[in-house]
Motif scaffolding. Structure first.
Motif: not given
Length: 335
Positions: A26-38, A82-94
């Motif tokens: 009965g889980v209606d929503a999950v925040h799923a990690t899509i990236t760590y160091h990527e 719902f997507f989430g990142s566990q690190n800000p590497s996905c935004i690089e330095d931008d």
């Protein structure tokens, strides 16, 4: 809409089996990690892989963008991801990539993953210098577009800085009180008090390294901790962020801990004797076991309404407050 059931952090080895278990639980929503160091390009490839999952398992899951998708999940018998990142590497330095990734569906981003980042200090560093100059700018940009600042793996000063600097309530999606189980990843009473006073949210983690007794932690012990923390923070400020890493091989936990930042083995909260994923408690092995938590919370004396709030109602409210573009006075209204 009936009271939803929401898990604010999972990183499973995604499969039809896992998605069917979400529905069975009965889980209606999950925040799923899509990236760590990527990096950004690798994160986009991860989103592409999710698009294939959404197409293949359209009867079970779909991508969530707004809190309204929780009601859509309930009405269609599916789970909103719902997507989430566990690190800000996905935004690089931008900083401009914050808005780009938000438009692609990223709704949570941690400012650090254990180590120092361009934005803040991780909980494993010896010295915590707080938010950096770029960190303050990125927090403001996340506030503007509607991306949740997540400080689950951050150091104390950086977490307190983020709470103070953010104009919208932040989240610690997966951690427990350090006063209950002292680890670098769990949070001090000072942090939890500041989080509650600012209108933020804590998601209780079921990852064994965050539990007193590890995988041997009992359901009554866990639920009593949840109940007592809810009394201190306010029951409206807490939920579940299980940190469920179901069916993942140990190579994945190596990637989480080591990434590309070192050539040496790093065991994180584990050790050379326990290098891989620790065994989960027997009462929470997958998404079908949320009923166990519900029963355990009721056994502590929590009311049905309080249990429903902890198991998802609070996160639903927080999603509604957090995922849209910023409005004037939004933080004041949440306090």
């Amino acid at each position: 809409m009936t009271a939803p059931r929401i898990d604010a952090l999972q990183y499973a080895n995604w499969s039809g089996k896992v998605f069917r278990q979400m529905r069975a639980g009965g889980v209606d929503a999950v925040h799923a990690t899509i990236t760590y160091h990527e990096n950004f390009r690798e994160t986009v490839l991860g989103i592409e892989a999710w698009n294939r999952r959404f197409a293949e398992h359209a009867d079970l899951i779909f991508q969530g963008f707004t809190a309204d998708d929780i009601a859509l999940a309930q009405s269609t018998g599916r789970t909103a991801i719902f997507f989430g990142s566990q690190n800000p590497s996905c935004i690089e330095d931008d900083i401009g990539l914050v808005e780009v990734l938000h438009r692609l569906g990223l709704r949570f981003m941690q400012l650090t993953y254990n180590n120092q980042s361009l934005l803040a200090t991780g909980c494993y560093e010896a010295e915590d210098t707080g938010l950096t100059r770029m960190g303050r700018e990125v927090v403001a940009e996340m506030n503007r577009v509607g991306m949740v600042v997540d400080m689950s793996h951050s150091g104390e000063r950086s977490t307190l800085d983020a709470i103070e600097h953010s104009t919208r309530p932040i989240a610690i999606t997966h951690a427990n009180p350090a006063s209950w189980h002292p680890t670098l990843r769990n949070k001090s009473d000072r942090v939890l008090e500041a989080l509650a006073q600012s209108g933020g949210m804590l998601g209780f983690s079921l990852y064994p390294h965050h539990l007193k007794g590890g995988g041997d932690c009992t359901l009554p012990e866990f639920c009593e901790m949840v109940a007592r923390t809810a009394e201190r923070m306010g029951v409206e400020r807490v939920g579940i962020g299980s940190d469920l890493c179901q069916d993942q091989p140990d190579s994945v936990v190596d990637w989480m801990r080591v990434g590309r930042w070192t050539r040496k083995a790093d065991f994180g909260e584990g050790s050379a004797d326990i290098p891989g994923f620790p065994p989960m408690p027997g009462w929470f092995r997958d998404n079908r076991d949320f009923d166990n938590i519900a029963r355990g919370l009721r056994a502590t004396g929590m009311s049905g309404a309080e249990v429903a709030a902890v198991l998802g109602g609070n996160w639903a409210r927080f999603f509604a407050e957090s995922f849209g573009a910023a409005r004037a006075g939004q933080r004041e209204a949440a306090q």
